[in-house]
Write a protein that holds these residues in place. Structure first.
Motif, PDB file in Angstrom:
ATOM      1  N   TRP A  11    -115.255 -24.125 -26.921  1.00  0.00           N
ATOM      2  CA  TRP A  11    -114.980 -22.426 -27.448  1.00  0.00           C
ATOM      3  C   TRP A  11    -113.311 -22.356 -28.307  1.00  0.00           C
ATOM      4  CZ3 TRP A  11    -112.083 -18.351 -27.325  1.00  0.00           C
ATOM      5  CH2 TRP A  11    -112.663 -16.993 -27.869  1.00  0.00           C
ATOM      6  N   MET A  12    -112.329 -23.280 -27.478  1.00  0.00           N
ATOM      7  CA  MET A  12    -111.319 -23.015 -27.897  1.00  0.00           C
ATOM      8  C   MET A  12    -111.064 -23.784 -29.018  1.00  0.00           C
ATOM      9  SD  MET A  12    -109.398 -20.852 -26.075  1.00  0.00           S
ATOM     10  CE  MET A  12    -107.959 -21.326 -26.351  1.00  0.00           C
ATOM     11  N   ASP A  13    -111.591 -25.065 -29.210  1.00  0.00           N
ATOM     12  CA  ASP A  13    -111.611 -25.883 -30.355  1.00  0.00           C
ATOM     13  C   ASP A  13    -112.095 -25.285 -31.690  1.00  0.00           C
ATOM     14  OD1 ASP A  13    -110.965 -28.261 -31.469  1.00  0.00           O
ATOM     15  OD2 ASP A  13    -113.021 -28.666 -31.488  1.00  0.00           O
ATOM     16  N   ARG A  14    -113.101 -24.316 -31.248  1.00  0.00           N
ATOM     17  CA  ARG A  14    -113.786 -23.579 -32.469  1.00  0.00           C
ATOM     18  C   ARG A  14    -112.915 -22.602 -32.933  1.00  0.00           C
ATOM     19  NH1 ARG A  14    -120.068 -21.434 -32.382  1.00  0.00           N
ATOM     20  NH2 ARG A  14    -120.116 -20.852 -34.488  1.00  0.00           N
ATOM     21  N   TYR A  15    -112.400 -21.866 -32.049  1.00  0.00           N
ATOM     22  CA  TYR A  15    -111.900 -20.794 -32.599  1.00  0.00           C
ATOM     23  C   TYR A  15    -110.369 -20.478 -32.453  1.00  0.00           C
ATOM     24  CZ  TYR A  15    -116.494 -18.895 -32.223  1.00  0.00           C
ATOM     25  OH  TYR A  15    -117.946 -18.753 -32.229  1.00  0.00           O
ATOM     26  N   GLU A  16    -109.625 -21.505 -31.850  1.00  0.00           N
ATOM     27  CA  GLU A  16    -108.065 -21.287 -31.375  1.00  0.00           C
ATOM     28  C   GLU A  16    -107.427 -21.059 -32.828  1.00  0.00           C
ATOM     29  OE1 GLU A  16    -104.813 -22.740 -28.326  1.00  0.00           O
ATOM     30  OE2 GLU A  16    -106.617 -24.140 -28.739  1.00  0.00           O
ATOM     31  N   LEU A  17    -107.598 -21.908 -33.572  1.00  0.00           N
ATOM     32  CA  LEU A  17    -106.787 -22.264 -34.808  1.00  0.00           C
ATOM     33  C   LEU A  17    -106.995 -21.226 -35.965  1.00  0.00           C
ATOM     34  CD1 LEU A  17    -106.223 -25.986 -35.121  1.00  0.00           C
ATOM     35  CD2 LEU A  17    -104.778 -24.451 -34.048  1.00  0.00           C
ATOM     36  N   GLN A  18    -108.119 -20.488 -35.842  1.00  0.00           N
ATOM     37  CA  GLN A  18    -108.381 -19.375 -36.705  1.00  0.00           C
ATOM     38  C   GLN A  18    -108.191 -18.099 -36.586  1.00  0.00           C
ATOM     39  OE1 GLN A  18    -110.676 -22.165 -36.045  1.00  0.00           O
ATOM     40  NE2 GLN A  18    -109.740 -23.339 -37.711  1.00  0.00           N
ATOM     41  N   ALA A  19    -107.775 -17.871 -35.110  1.00  0.00           N
ATOM     42  CA  ALA A  19    -107.821 -16.593 -34.539  1.00  0.00           C
ATOM     43  C   ALA A  19    -106.363 -16.045 -35.188  1.00  0.00           C
ATOM     44  CB  ALA A  19    -107.817 -16.669 -33.101  1.00  0.00           C
ATOM     45  N   LYS A  20    -106.542 -14.665 -35.627  1.00  0.00           N
ATOM     46  CA  LYS A  20    -105.399 -13.804 -35.801  1.00  0.00           C
ATOM     47  C   LYS A  20    -104.562 -13.544 -34.649  1.00  0.00           C
ATOM     48  CE  LYS A  20    -103.844  -9.648 -38.537  1.00  0.00           C
ATOM     49  NZ  LYS A  20    -104.293  -8.754 -39.382  1.00  0.00           N
ATOM     50  N   TYR A  21    -105.197 -13.020 -33.592  1.00  0.00           N
ATOM     51  CA  TYR A  21    -104.577 -12.782 -32.419  1.00  0.00           C
ATOM     52  C   TYR A  21    -105.191 -13.626 -31.231  1.00  0.00           C
ATOM     53  CZ  TYR A  21    -103.094  -8.669 -35.063  1.00  0.00           C
ATOM     54  OH  TYR A  21    -102.677  -7.795 -36.091  1.00  0.00           O
ATOM     55  N   ASN A  22    -104.637 -14.691 -30.744  1.00  0.00           N
ATOM     56  CA  ASN A  22    -105.026 -15.529 -29.787  1.00  0.00           C
ATOM     57  C   ASN A  22    -104.748 -14.718 -28.529  1.00  0.00           C
ATOM     58  OD1 ASN A  22    -105.698 -17.481 -28.117  1.00  0.00           O
ATOM     59  ND2 ASN A  22    -104.323 -19.163 -28.964  1.00  0.00           N
ATOM     60  N   LEU A  23    -105.598 -14.098 -27.768  1.00  0.00           N
ATOM     61  CA  LEU A  23    -105.635 -13.524 -26.550  1.00  0.00           C
ATOM     62  C   LEU A  23    -106.076 -14.634 -25.444  1.00  0.00           C
ATOM     63  CD1 LEU A  23    -107.112 -10.022 -27.249  1.00  0.00           C
ATOM     64  CD2 LEU A  23    -104.603 -10.974 -27.245  1.00  0.00           C
ATOM     65  N   GLY A  24    -106.455 -15.885 -25.673  1.00  0.00           N
ATOM     66  CA  GLY A  24    -106.795 -16.916 -24.812  1.00  0.00           C
ATOM     67  C   GLY A  24    -105.925 -17.997 -24.771  1.00  0.00           C
ATOM     68  N   GLU A  25    -104.537 -17.723 -25.108  1.00  0.00           N
ATOM     69  CA  GLU A  25    -103.610 -18.845 -25.148  1.00  0.00           C
ATOM     70  C   GLU A  25    -103.144 -18.925 -23.468  1.00  0.00           C
ATOM     71  OE1 GLU A  25    -101.253 -21.486 -24.965  1.00  0.00           O
ATOM     72  OE2 GLU A  25    -101.925 -20.732 -27.106  1.00  0.00           O
ATOM     73  N   THR A  26    -103.083 -20.079 -23.357  1.00  0.00           N
ATOM     74  CA  THR A  26    -102.958 -20.534 -21.914  1.00  0.00           C
ATOM     75  C   THR A  26    -101.514 -20.596 -21.451  1.00  0.00           C
ATOM     76  OG1 THR A  26    -103.652 -22.584 -21.990  1.00  0.00           O
ATOM     77  CG2 THR A  26    -105.412 -21.253 -21.668  1.00  0.00           C
ATOM     78  N   CYS A  27    -100.666 -20.990 -22.245  1.00  0.00           N
ATOM     79  CA  CYS A  27     -99.286 -21.316 -21.847  1.00  0.00           C
ATOM     80  C   CYS A  27     -98.294 -20.275 -22.040  1.00  0.00           C
ATOM     81  CB  CYS A  27     -98.836 -22.578 -22.821  1.00  0.00           C
ATOM     82  SG  CYS A  27    -100.217 -23.932 -22.533  1.00  0.00           S
ATOM     83  N   VAL A  28     -97.246 -20.104 -21.315  1.00  0.00           N
ATOM     84  CA  VAL A  28     -95.823 -19.365 -21.781  1.00  0.00           C
ATOM     85  C   VAL A  28     -95.386 -19.918 -23.175  1.00  0.00           C
ATOM     86  CG1 VAL A  28     -93.709 -18.624 -21.118  1.00  0.00           C
ATOM     87  CG2 VAL A  28     -95.452 -19.095 -19.208  1.00  0.00           C
ATOM     88  N   SER A 332    -113.817  -7.376 -27.503  1.00  0.00           N
ATOM     89  CA  SER A 332    -113.698  -8.727 -28.005  1.00  0.00           C
ATOM     90  C   SER A 332    -112.449  -9.384 -28.435  1.00  0.00           C
ATOM     91  CB  SER A 332    -114.702  -8.606 -29.340  1.00  0.00           C
ATOM     92  OG  SER A 332    -113.998  -7.780 -30.279  1.00  0.00           O
ATOM     93  N   ALA A 333    -112.151 -10.595 -28.597  1.00  0.00           N
ATOM     94  CA  ALA A 333    -111.024 -11.062 -28.694  1.00  0.00           C
ATOM     95  C   ALA A 333    -111.313 -12.316 -29.782  1.00  0.00           C
ATOM     96  CB  ALA A 333    -110.404 -11.809 -27.566  1.00  0.00           C
TER      97      ALA A 333
END
Length: 333
Positions: A11-28, A332-333
């Motif tokens: 899921w992250m591979d599909r959407y992460e780089l295209q997201a305007k606001y990444n609410l799923g980021e896992t790192c500080v 939604s995110a």
């Protein structure tokens, strides 16, 4: 070998780089190399002076002594000999399961957790039984249920502390009770501690004031895995480690690792050691960011009538797994 699709990674591979606001980021928030140099008090000139002559060999197979000593300082009772550097926590966890778990073994894994801890032992032929984390227990394991699930052939108990995704936190007293249960069958305890160091409340002094006790400091068969990715904001290094009290176990891990990663990159090792040399400043930055952002989230939840949550005691913001059913409707995110 068949294995389940790693759903969150797909899921992250599909959407992460295209997201305007990444609410799923896992790192500080990730540190740039320039920021790392500033934090470490190192000039660009001195960096180049050290890097340019560096020969790009395999480097230290178990990780450099400099790096392993820095990692050992994150624990209470560990030395560099107890540390094995790996390709991220994801590599560390994979190697632990590959080394320990055999067909027919019984594994108990908390749920929700990172999917590795259920799918990998399952693919090796183990029976994986879930220990569900429930909101009524503040997303902490039910210890009576854990004891009921324990069997003579329970090879390993898989924990995640602080928990990903709920942010729940097991303190030392709670972990000691789990150790007492594990000893009844001689089970290993693998604790994925990738978010260790991000407690919301300080409980000591120095850079470890926000670190909860590690399982490896409490149990001879306790295995800690962690990395530079989450707490230390350096996911791009792809550098993690295994901490264990058992030399023979670490030797077996090295034997398995010879067939896949051999060693981490010399540049990864170099920059990770640099960050751990300045761990007090790196941690100050991480805690400032996470506590400020957690306060923003708290205020938003307080003002939003359609959302409720159990406030995380550590780590990053909670995912939808730790929101109530009402919380997830219409969001939604």
């Amino acid at each position: 070998m068949k294995i389940d699709a790693f759903d969150v990674e797909r899921w992250m591979d599909r959407y992460e780089l295209q997201a305007k606001y990444n609410l799923g980021e896992t790192c500080v928030a990730s540190i740039t190399i320039e920021e790392l140099l500033e934090i470490a008090g190192k000039s660009k000139e001195s960096l180049l002076a050290e890097l340019l002559p560096m020969r790009m060999t395999y480097g230290a197979i178990k990780g450099s002594s400099h790096l392993r000593a820095g990692i050992a300082r994150l624990y209470s009772n560990q030395t560099e000999d107890n540390i094995l550097v790996t390709h991220g926590t994801i590599g560390a966890n994979s190697l632990v399961y590959e080394t320990i778990v055999c067909p027919g073994d019984h594994v108990i894994a908390v749920l929700p957790t990172y999917q590795q801890h259920q799918s990998i032992p399952k693919c090796y032929g183990a029976e994986v039984e879930f220990l569900h984390l429930r909101p009524e227990n503040l997303f902490l394991p039910d210890l009576a249920e854990l004891e009921r699930k324990l069997r003579p052939n329970t090879k390993l108990i898989a924990l995640n502390n602080p928990n990903n995704p709920t942010g729940s936190l097991m303190d030392e007293a709670f972990l000691r009770r789990i150790v007492d249960i594990a000893k009844k069958s001689g089970a290993y305890i693998l604790c994925d501690e990738v978010y260790r160091g991000l407690n919301d409340v300080d409980q000591g002094t120095g850079f470890k004031k926000s670190f909860t006790t590690s399982i490896v400091d409490l149990y001879d068969k306790g295995i800690s895995t962690a990395s530079m990715s989450k707490t230390f904001s350096l996911a791009g290094l792809r550098l993690g480690w295994i901490a264990s009290n058992l030399p023979e176990f670490l030797d077996s891990v090295v034997m398995h690792r010879d067939y896949n990663t051999i060693s981490v990159g010399m540049l990864d090792d170099y920059f990770a050691a640099m960050a751990l040399d300045a761990v007090d400043k790196v941690m100050a930055r991480s805690l400032e960011l996470t506590r400020k952002h957690r306060a923003i989230l708290d205020e938003w939840v307080r003002q939003e009538p359609s959302v409720s949550y159990l406030r995380p005691a550590a780590a990053r913001r909670p995912s939808s797994s730790s929101l109530s059913a009402a919380s997830t409707r219409g969001i939604s995110a």
